[in-house]
Design a protein around this motif. Structure first.
Motif, PDB file in Angstrom:
ATOM      1  N   ASN A  27       9.124 -39.240  23.273  1.00  0.00           N
ATOM      2  CA  ASN A  27       7.794 -39.362  23.853  1.00  0.00           C
ATOM      3  C   ASN A  27       6.796 -38.394  23.229  1.00  0.00           C
ATOM      4  O   ASN A  27       5.726 -38.786  22.777  1.00  0.00           O
ATOM      5  N   ARG A  28       7.160 -37.107  23.145  1.00  0.00           N
ATOM      6  CA  ARG A  28       6.210 -36.121  22.607  1.00  0.00           C
ATOM      7  C   ARG A  28       6.040 -36.273  21.095  1.00  0.00           C
ATOM      8  O   ARG A  28       4.922 -36.291  20.587  1.00  0.00           O
ATOM      9  N   GLY A  29       7.162 -36.367  20.388  1.00  0.00           N
ATOM     10  CA  GLY A  29       7.075 -36.448  18.932  1.00  0.00           C
ATOM     11  C   GLY A  29       6.255 -37.634  18.473  1.00  0.00           C
ATOM     12  O   GLY A  29       5.331 -37.494  17.653  1.00  0.00           O
ATOM     13  N   CYS A  73       5.459 -23.435  32.614  1.00  0.00           N
ATOM     14  CA  CYS A  73       5.227 -22.343  31.650  1.00  0.00           C
ATOM     15  C   CYS A  73       3.815 -22.476  31.095  1.00  0.00           C
ATOM     16  O   CYS A  73       3.183 -21.489  30.714  1.00  0.00           O
ATOM     17  N   HIS A  74       3.273 -23.722  31.084  1.00  0.00           N
ATOM     18  CA  HIS A  74       1.864 -23.917  30.728  1.00  0.00           C
ATOM     19  C   HIS A  74       0.957 -23.091  31.644  1.00  0.00           C
ATOM     20  O   HIS A  74      -0.004 -22.471  31.199  1.00  0.00           O
ATOM     21  N   ASP A  75       1.265 -23.158  32.941  1.00  0.00           N
ATOM     22  CA  ASP A  75       0.391 -22.498  33.919  1.00  0.00           C
ATOM     23  C   ASP A  75       0.525 -20.984  33.831  1.00  0.00           C
ATOM     24  O   ASP A  75      -0.462 -20.260  33.989  1.00  0.00           O
ATOM     25  N   ALA A 103      13.565 -37.214  12.194  1.00  0.00           N
ATOM     26  CA  ALA A 103      14.961 -37.300  12.614  1.00  0.00           C
ATOM     27  C   ALA A 103      15.027 -37.642  14.093  1.00  0.00           C
ATOM     28  O   ALA A 103      14.233 -37.130  14.893  1.00  0.00           O
ATOM     29  N   ASP A 104      15.953 -38.531  14.413  1.00  0.00           N
ATOM     30  CA  ASP A 104      16.252 -38.833  15.815  1.00  0.00           C
ATOM     31  C   ASP A 104      17.603 -39.525  15.840  1.00  0.00           C
ATOM     32  O   ASP A 104      17.951 -40.233  14.893  1.00  0.00           O
ATOM     33  N   ASN A 105      18.357 -39.286  16.929  1.00  0.00           N
ATOM     34  CA  ASN A 105      19.654 -39.966  16.986  1.00  0.00           C
ATOM     35  C   ASN A 105      19.558 -41.367  17.567  1.00  0.00           C
ATOM     36  O   ASN A 105      20.553 -42.061  17.676  1.00  0.00           O
ATOM     37  N   ARG A 106      18.330 -41.814  17.917  1.00  0.00           N
ATOM     38  CA  ARG A 106      18.148 -43.193  18.378  1.00  0.00           C
ATOM     39  C   ARG A 106      17.520 -43.994  17.233  1.00  0.00           C
ATOM     40  O   ARG A 106      16.351 -43.747  16.869  1.00  0.00           O
ATOM     41  N   PRO A 107      18.267 -44.942  16.646  1.00  0.00           N
ATOM     42  CA  PRO A 107      17.751 -45.678  15.495  1.00  0.00           C
ATOM     43  C   PRO A 107      16.418 -46.370  15.779  1.00  0.00           C
ATOM     44  O   PRO A 107      15.556 -46.468  14.903  1.00  0.00           O
ATOM     45  N   GLN A 135      15.066 -31.921  22.889  1.00  0.00           N
ATOM     46  CA  GLN A 135      15.129 -31.438  24.272  1.00  0.00           C
ATOM     47  C   GLN A 135      15.193 -29.908  24.344  1.00  0.00           C
ATOM     48  O   GLN A 135      15.545 -29.240  23.374  1.00  0.00           O
ATOM     49  N   ASP A 136      14.851 -29.391  25.521  1.00  0.00           N
ATOM     50  CA  ASP A 136      14.612 -27.961  25.738  1.00  0.00           C
ATOM     51  C   ASP A 136      15.654 -27.032  25.092  1.00  0.00           C
ATOM     52  O   ASP A 136      15.307 -26.031  24.487  1.00  0.00           O
ATOM     53  N   ARG A 137      16.926 -27.370  25.238  1.00  0.00           N
ATOM     54  CA  ARG A 137      17.968 -26.430  24.789  1.00  0.00           C
ATOM     55  C   ARG A 137      18.301 -26.571  23.307  1.00  0.00           C
ATOM     56  O   ARG A 137      19.145 -25.836  22.788  1.00  0.00           O
ATOM     57  N   VAL A 154       6.434 -26.090  17.883  1.00  0.00           N
ATOM     58  CA  VAL A 154       7.626 -26.177  18.737  1.00  0.00           C
ATOM     59  C   VAL A 154       7.222 -26.591  20.136  1.00  0.00           C
ATOM     60  O   VAL A 154       6.336 -25.969  20.739  1.00  0.00           O
ATOM     61  N   GLU A 155       7.884 -27.631  20.649  1.00  0.00           N
ATOM     62  CA  GLU A 155       7.586 -28.031  22.022  1.00  0.00           C
ATOM     63  C   GLU A 155       7.964 -26.922  23.003  1.00  0.00           C
ATOM     64  O   GLU A 155       8.873 -26.132  22.746  1.00  0.00           O
ATOM     65  N   LYS A 156       7.211 -26.857  24.075  1.00  0.00           N
ATOM     66  CA  LYS A 156       7.583 -25.937  25.150  1.00  0.00           C
ATOM     67  C   LYS A 156       8.623 -26.639  26.015  1.00  0.00           C
ATOM     68  O   LYS A 156       8.621 -27.873  26.060  1.00  0.00           O
ATOM     69  N   SER A 209      19.810 -36.989  12.716  1.00  0.00           N
ATOM     70  CA  SER A 209      19.729 -35.803  13.585  1.00  0.00           C
ATOM     71  C   SER A 209      18.864 -34.741  12.906  1.00  0.00           C
ATOM     72  O   SER A 209      18.704 -34.749  11.676  1.00  0.00           O
ATOM     73  N   ALA A 210      18.358 -33.836  13.733  1.00  0.00           N
ATOM     74  CA  ALA A 210      17.581 -32.709  13.207  1.00  0.00           C
ATOM     75  C   ALA A 210      18.450 -31.886  12.271  1.00  0.00           C
ATOM     76  O   ALA A 210      17.978 -31.407  11.223  1.00  0.00           O
ATOM     77  N   GLU A 211      19.718 -31.767  12.640  1.00  0.00           N
ATOM     78  CA  GLU A 211      20.635 -30.950  11.856  1.00  0.00           C
ATOM     79  C   GLU A 211      20.770 -31.534  10.442  1.00  0.00           C
ATOM     80  O   GLU A 211      20.763 -30.801   9.453  1.00  0.00           O
TER      81      GLU A 211
END
Ligand SMILES: NC(=O)c1ccc[n+]([C@@H]2O[C@H](COP(=O)([O-])OP(=O)(O)OC[C@H]3O[C@@H](n4cnc5c(N)ncnc54)[C@H](O)[C@@H]3O)[C@@H](O)[C@H]2O)c1
Length: 426
Positions: free
Chosen positions: A14-16, A190-192, A37-41, A80-82, A100-102, A61-63
């Motif tokens: 969604n964000r990318g 974290c935005h706020d 890169a994304d793991n969803r074709p 995703q966040d982690r 970098v996404e928050k 993948s990003a890797e």
């Protein structure tokens, strides 16, 4: 500017693809996406079809992308966040500038690692605190710096998440479990924290927080509720959160009104009523909101003290009709009330007639986080094109906002114990 800044995108979700990539369509002279890169074709197919990225520059993948030689000036990390920090550290070593996404990470150690690596490699690292780039907060910050209300005394900010947005993202969706992504105060707010720190103008020194997951729990399920809305649930007519009602009919988020937009396009590509009905039978978004495996809070309050004796409160609540942010600031010479949904402020200078400041009269650029998504891309592209490393905000400031959020969470889980930020950071 002679040639566009080149981008690779890790995480074409969604964000990318929906928040940042569209800037290329508006400004191909400034932004060019050359890899992803994304793991969803199917997401990589969208990257190729909509942005002309070559097949051999699309990775599973990003890797895998990060195993290649450096492919672009900038890497957008919108996984995703982690996942952010391990990918970011590798990318900095490769020489990329980063968007970098928050949140950076729910781990304070990882936030620090990114900070250190950013300084060491002298690359631009901008965390997507999009609110800073909105006309709303920029106007507010200018009023405060100009001294329109004198010295700031108090700030009260409220994040109205919206009952349907909360159900979509934080009960049924990706951010429902803090140990898989982040605690709510970091994921959403974290935005706020960043905005409060920016407006206050000095460091936050102490926080205290309360909050709970009160409503979206099994014991609040209406009598006869099924585990999935489409499985003949007896409560559908009366339930605010019936999945078909929300994703098809709702004037806030239904496909009838919003078509191929968030949140329906998170459920299925190019959503239609038929596709949504089909997907709701099996997808997590078709689950009863009272029978999910969610654990993040549905409301939380934070009290904050800043070094310059400004005191602030922040409330995050799921239980609102609209998704919006409101703020009230008092100062020695006046007060300001602002509503981000309206893009409007009321400024009262003590002893003078009140002034209504309507930003809609001066701009119409409010789409995507009140214009923040586009504003961020504009600012970031200019920064890279001009060889800079620090834009409207720094990675140091972003880490501060994360420390505030993580300290607030530590307070909340300890029954509201006051947390001193210097001690918390060690
Ligand atoms: N700045 C903001 O206001 C804002 C708003 C919403 C979300 N976010 C953050 O943005 C990030 C992305 O959120 P989203 O809504 O786009 O989620 P999303 O699930 O739509 O997108 C994440 C994408 O990453 C892909 N992915 C997963 N593992 C991968 C890997 N190893 N390599 C490459 N791709 C991989 C997934 O397939 C998915 O397409 C999250 O960290 C979220 O918290 C920020």
């Amino acid at each position: 500017m002679t040639k566009p800044v080149t981008f690779a995108i890790c995480g074409c979700g969604n964000r990318g693809l929906q928040a940042y990539a569209p800037y290329q369509t508006k400004h191909p002279e400034i932004m060019q996406i050359v890899a992803g890169a994304d793991n969803r074709p199917e997401r990589l197919a969208m990257l190729r079809e909509s942005y002309g990225v070559a097949e051999d520059k699309c990775f599973a993948s990003a890797e895998e992308l990060l195993e290649q030689p450096k492919l672009a000036d900038v890497l957008i990390i919108a996984t995703q966040d982690r996942q952010h920090v391990p990918q970011a550290l590798k990318a900095l070593e490769k020489g990329y500038h980063l968007l970098v996404e928050k949140p950076i990470s729910p781990s304070l150690d990882e936030c620090r690692q990114l900070l250190e690596k950013a300084h060491e490699t002298k690359r631009a690292v901008v965390v997507c605190h999009v609110l800073r780039y909105t006309k709303f907060y920029a106007a507010l910050e200018s009023m405060l710096r100009r001294g329109d209300i004198g010295k700031i005394q108090t700030i009260d900010a409220v994040e109205h998440v919206g009952y349907w947005h909360y159900a979509h993202s934080f009960v049924r969706g990706n951010w429902r479990r803090s140990e898989e992504t982040s605690p709510m105060i970091l994921a959403k707010s974290c935005h706020d924290m960043d905005i409060l720190r920016w407006l206050a103008g000095e460091k936050c020194v102490r926080v205290q927080s309360f909050g709970a997951l009160d409503h979206f729990r099994a014991e609040n399920a209406p009598e006869g509720a099924a585990l999935r809305c489409m499985d003949g649930c007896a409560c559908r007519d009366k339930c605010l959160y019936d999945a078909e009602k929300l994703y098809i009919e709702s004037p806030r988020c239904g496909v009838r009104r919003f078509g191929d937009n968030w949140p329906c396009n998170v459920l299925v590509r190019e959503p239609t009523e038929e596709k949504i009905r089909e997907v709701l039978r099996t997808s997590p978004y078709g689950r009863c909101v009272y029978h999910c495996d969610n654990n993040v809070v549905d409301h939380q309050t934070v009290s904050l003290e800043f070094e310059n004796n400004i005191h602030a409160t922040f409330t995050m609540t799921a239980f609102t009709e609209l998704c919006r942010r409101t703020i009230r600031i008092t100062g020695t010479l006046g007060e300001i009330e602002g509503d981000m949904a309206e893009n409007k402020f009321i400024l009262r200078r003590f002893g003078q007639p009140e002034e209504v400041i309507d930003l809609k009269a001066v701009t119409s650029e409010f789409s995507g986080h009140g214009g923040g998504d586009g504003g961020l891309m504009e600012n970031f592209c200019q920064l890279i094109a001009n060889g800079g490393t620090e834009g409207l905000t720094s990675v140091d400031a972003s880490v501060e906002s994360h420390v505030m959020a993580l300290a607030a969470e530590a307070s909340r889980v300890n029954g509201g114990k006051t947390v001193v930020l210097d001690e918390f950071q060690g």
